[in-house]
Structure formats: structure tokens, C-alpha cells
Design a protein around this motif. Structure first.
Motif, PDB file in Angstrom:
ATOM      1  N   ASP A 111      16.707   5.155   1.060  1.00 45.64           N
ATOM      2  CA  ASP A 111      17.845   6.073   1.016  1.00 45.64           C
ATOM      3  C   ASP A 111      17.400   7.517   0.821  1.00 45.64           C
ATOM      4  N   GLU A 112      16.372   7.714   0.017  1.00 40.87           N
ATOM      5  CA  GLU A 112      15.869   9.056  -0.268  1.00 40.87           C
ATOM      6  C   GLU A 112      14.350   9.059  -0.181  1.00 40.87           C
ATOM      7  N   TRP A 113      13.811  10.136   0.339  1.00 45.40           N
ATOM      8  CA  TRP A 113      12.368  10.314   0.461  1.00 45.40           C
ATOM      9  C   TRP A 113      12.041  11.711  -0.033  1.00 45.40           C
ATOM     10  N   MET A 114      11.187  11.777  -1.042  1.00 42.99           N
ATOM     11  CA  MET A 114      10.892  13.062  -1.682  1.00 42.99           C
ATOM     12  C   MET A 114       9.400  13.342  -1.653  1.00 42.99           C
ATOM     13  N   ASP A 115       9.055  14.495  -1.132  1.00 40.44           N
ATOM     14  CA  ASP A 115       7.659  14.891  -0.978  1.00 40.44           C
ATOM     15  C   ASP A 115       7.202  15.682  -2.196  1.00 40.44           C
ATOM     16  N   CYS A 116       5.906  15.691  -2.423  1.00 40.59           N
ATOM     17  CA  CYS A 116       5.316  16.494  -3.494  1.00 40.59           C
ATOM     18  C   CYS A 116       4.090  17.232  -2.945  1.00 40.59           C
ATOM     19  N   GLY A 117       4.228  17.753  -1.732  1.00 39.28           N
ATOM     20  CA  GLY A 117       3.088  18.330  -1.047  1.00 39.28           C
ATOM     21  C   GLY A 117       2.682  19.705  -1.530  1.00 39.28           C
ATOM     22  N   ASN A 118       3.646  20.589  -1.762  1.00 37.50           N
ATOM     23  CA  ASN A 118       3.328  21.940  -2.228  1.00 37.50           C
ATOM     24  C   ASN A 118       4.274  22.322  -3.357  1.00 37.50           C
ATOM     25  N   LYS A 119       4.122  23.547  -3.852  1.00 35.75           N
ATOM     26  CA  LYS A 119       4.911  23.950  -5.018  1.00 35.75           C
ATOM     27  C   LYS A 119       6.409  23.877  -4.759  1.00 35.75           C
ATOM     28  N   ASP A 120       6.875  24.436  -3.653  1.00 38.80           N
ATOM     29  CA  ASP A 120       8.311  24.503  -3.403  1.00 38.80           C
ATOM     30  C   ASP A 120       8.943  23.116  -3.304  1.00 38.80           C
ATOM     31  N   VAL A 121       8.316  22.225  -2.521  1.00 43.03           N
ATOM     32  CA  VAL A 121       8.915  20.897  -2.362  1.00 43.03           C
ATOM     33  C   VAL A 121       8.766  20.065  -3.630  1.00 43.03           C
ATOM     34  N   ILE A 153       0.870  -1.181   0.000  1.00 40.24           N
ATOM     35  CA  ILE A 153       0.000   0.000   0.000  1.00 40.24           C
ATOM     36  C   ILE A 153       0.900   1.221   0.000  1.00 40.24           C
ATOM     37  N   ALA A 154       0.662   2.136  -0.936  1.00 33.71           N
ATOM     38  CA  ALA A 154       1.530   3.309  -1.074  1.00 33.71           C
ATOM     39  C   ALA A 154       0.703   4.535  -1.401  1.00 33.71           C
ATOM     40  N   TYR A 155       0.913   5.599  -0.646  1.00 37.06           N
ATOM     41  CA  TYR A 155       0.221   6.856  -0.912  1.00 37.06           C
ATOM     42  C   TYR A 155       0.931   7.601  -2.032  1.00 37.06           C
ATOM     43  N   ALA A 156       0.124   8.200  -2.916  1.00 37.36           N
ATOM     44  CA  ALA A 156       0.643   8.657  -4.203  1.00 37.36           C
ATOM     45  C   ALA A 156       1.145  10.088  -4.207  1.00 37.36           C
ATOM     46  N   ASP A 157       1.617  10.595  -3.072  1.00 38.79           N
ATOM     47  CA  ASP A 157       2.192  11.948  -3.076  1.00 38.79           C
ATOM     48  C   ASP A 157       3.637  11.937  -2.595  1.00 38.79           C
ATOM     49  N   THR A 158       4.283  10.788  -2.714  1.00 39.66           N
ATOM     50  CA  THR A 158       5.654  10.684  -2.253  1.00 39.66           C
ATOM     51  C   THR A 158       6.471   9.843  -3.231  1.00 39.66           C
TER      52      THR A 158
END
Length: 336
Positions: free
Chosen positions: A218-228, A107-112
Motif C-alpha cells: 500500500d505504501e512504499w517509502m524511500d530513505c535515499g537522501n535527506k529530503d526523502v 530478501i529485502a534491501y535495507a533502504d526502504t
């Protein structure tokens, strides 16, 4: 193996970009977030994916559903669409796909997005993927025992418990066990802030003696707002560039322009008297003229003129003519 992807709403923190395109379908380095997420999970699992089930809003539209089916088909998997009619939390979203909740599943949430290279411990009943962070008080973290097993979940701890933050990706040896526990949560109307949470199902499983272990990324990248999101685009470009992936289309038309890698430049892009990069993605059919762009994400069929852009995000079909340095405009917007 199945992959269950709750996609929730369109993403209010990324408006206006998500008014016409759901957040999981916004492209990062030329490919939608959810597409990259599913592909990366498949690589880590390194086994056949039988089904990819997406839980979406009813207003996402027919084209979105077709695009999601293509993602599943690209992995040789069956694609299934479920709808979440109300934003009632992670546990509720997962239960919207209850017909697919059987056997081994992720199960994976689609904003990361993530980067990882580890062997999945399939002897465990469940694996929670985590990332070591510097400020654990801002995250939900796992508590481990001496054997490295998860013995607790703590949301935004005021005192140090662990620096391993939960990133929203889980493996279950038999996801039907989670389904049964979440059904109990729904039946008991056990909500937190008006929402049903996956953590209540997980805690019930753990208290019943099931073994949970961490899988460290190793890496975790967010896509929550414009800057990130712009930052994540740049980080992904660097990973792909180091891996030797071809990021610039052969159909790009370049006149009196220069490109500083890493950049993604899609099909039939026109660059006229432009300086592009580093860390820039430009979607198909976009035209850039008399402009300097770095650290930015430009989507498809846009027109950019006389601009100096840094940390910018511009949507599909947008027209921009100006000298602003930080902007966020959505699809079909016009600034001239």
C-alpha cells in the motif's frame, strides 16, 4: 523462514549523516530503518522467523553488529552477520550470505520501508513486492500476463509496460534455487555496469519455468537522501499515530512549549520555549530551546537553540544555534 538483509555501504547520498552511522541504522520515528523493515516483514509473513542474516560493510563496526543482533533476537530469531568486501551489486551482496541461502526466505534491501496487508502466495515459487507508481519510466517494473503472473522485468521502460515498480523485497519458496542461479552469474562474470544483479538470477529462474507473482504494498517509502528520509519520517509518524502507538516518552521535560502531533520524542528530551511539530522526530537526550521545528528529524544528544527549522535533518551530538530553514548536518557537527 529466513530474512536476508543486504545493507551494502553506508549510503553516500545521505552524507554527512552516514559517515558515522550506516544508513540502515538511521532512526525513522525513533527506530532504525532496518529494524522497522525487518519487523514489518515479519508481520506480513505472520510466521516464525528462524534467522535474520545481515550483509554489511567490514567498516560498520562492533556496535553496529551488536545492534543488528538485537533486532534478530527481538523476533526470537538467530542473527548472522556476513561481510561484503567490495560494492559489486545486489547479486554479489546476496551471495555473500550464501551459507544462509536455503529453504523459504525473504530478501529485502535495507533502504526502504513499506506498509502492506496481503496474504503471501506461498504456492508461487517466488513473490516480488511491487507498488503502483505514477511515473514507471523512473523505476524497474514487472510485466504481467493475463493470470497476473510476472513474465518479465523491465528497467526504466521508455514505453509503458507496467506501472508496478519493484521495491526491493522478494520471497522465495526455496532461496537455494536463486543461489544456484546467482552462482552461475558470478561464474560467468555476467555484470551490468560492473555489478552483479539479482535480476539476472531471477530471469534465469523464470526462464526455467518457475512461477513468479507480485505482492502489492500500500505504501512504499524511500530513505535515499535527506529530503526523502525526512518525508518518510513524517509519513511513518502519521501511520503510527493513526495506529494509536505511543510516540512521546513520559520522561520528556516540557517548559513553556507546545507539541503538534504526530511527533516522536525520545527519552529525557528537554523542550524549553519550543514549538514542535507536526512530523518531527527527536532522539533521546536532545535539548531544544527557543526554537520552532516542523517536518524534521533530529537525532540523539543534540542541542538546538534559536532555530526555525523545516525539512531539517540533524545528527547525533550536533549543536545548532541559528535561523536557517533547511539544513543537513551530520554527527558531532557544530553550528553556533
Amino acid at each position: 523462514m529466513k530474512i536476508i538483509v543486504p545493507m551494502a555501504g553506508r549510503g553516500s547520498r545521505l552524507r554527512p549523516h552516514t559517515l558515522t552511522v550506516p544508513k540502515p541504522l538511521i532512526p525513522i520515528a525513533g527506530k532504525p530503518i532496518v529494524h522497522r523493515l525487518v519487523e514489518d516483514i515479519a508481520k506480513v509473513l505472520d510466521e516464525k522467523i528462524d534467522e535474520v542474516a545481515f550483509v554489511i560493510g567490514e567498516d560498520f563496526g562492533e556496535q553496529v553488529e551488536k545492534d543488528l543482533m538485537k533486532i534478530a533476537n527481538s523476533l526470537g530469531a538467530k542473527g548472522t552477520i556476513y561481510y561484503q568486501d567490495k560494492p559489486l551489486g545486489t547479486g554479489h551482496a546476496i551471495m555473500c550470505a550464501k551459507e544462509s541461502l536455503s529453504g523459504p526466505a525473504v530478501i529485502a534491501y535495507a533502504d526502504t520501508l513499506f506498509k502492506a496487508d496481503f496474504n503471501l502466495d506461498k504456492s508461487a515459487d517466488a513473490v516480488m513486492w511491487v507498488k503502483k507508481v505514477e511515473n514507471p519510466s523512473a523505476f524497474g517494473v514487472v510485466k504481467l500476463n493475463q493470470n497476473g503472473e510476472i513474465v518479465g522485468l523491465v528497467e526504466k521502460p521508455e514505453e509503458f509496460v507496467s506501472d508496478l515498480a519493484v521495491i526491493g523485497i522478494y520471497y522465495f519458496k526455496d532461496v537455494e534455487v536463486l543461489k544456484n542461479e546467482l552462482q552461475n552469474v558470478l561464474d560467468a562474470k555476467l555484470t551490468r555496469g560492473g555489478e552483479y544483479q539479482i535480476n539476472d538470477g531471477i530471469e534465469a529462474m523464470r526462464k526455467n519455468g518457475l512461477r513468479f507473482v507480485p505482492g502489492k504494498v500500500d505504501e512504499w517509502m524511500d530513505c535515499g537522501n535527506k529530503d526523502v528520509t525526512v518525508e518518510t519520517n513524517g509519513r511513518m509518524l502519521n501511520f503510527l499515530h493513526k495506529d494509536g502507538e505511543k510516540l512521546i516518552s513520559d520522561s520528556v521535560k516540557i517548559k513553556d512549549s507546545e507539541i503538534t502531533e504526530p511527533c516522536y520524542i525520545g527519552e529525557n528530551v528537554e523542550l524549553i520555549n519550543a514549538k514542535i511539530g507536526p512530523n518531527v522526530s527527536i532522539g533521546n537526550g536532545t535539548r531544544v530551546e527557543n526554537s520552532t521545528i516542523k517536518n524534521s528529524l533530529i537525532q540523539s544528544e543534540a542541542v538546538i537553540k534559536n532555530a526555525s527549522l523545516d525539512n531539517a535533518m540533524i545528527g547525533n551530538h550536533a549543536k545548532f544555534n541559528g535561523n536557517f530553514t533547511q539544513i543537513s548536518i551530520g554527527d558531532y557537527s557544530v553550528l553556533e
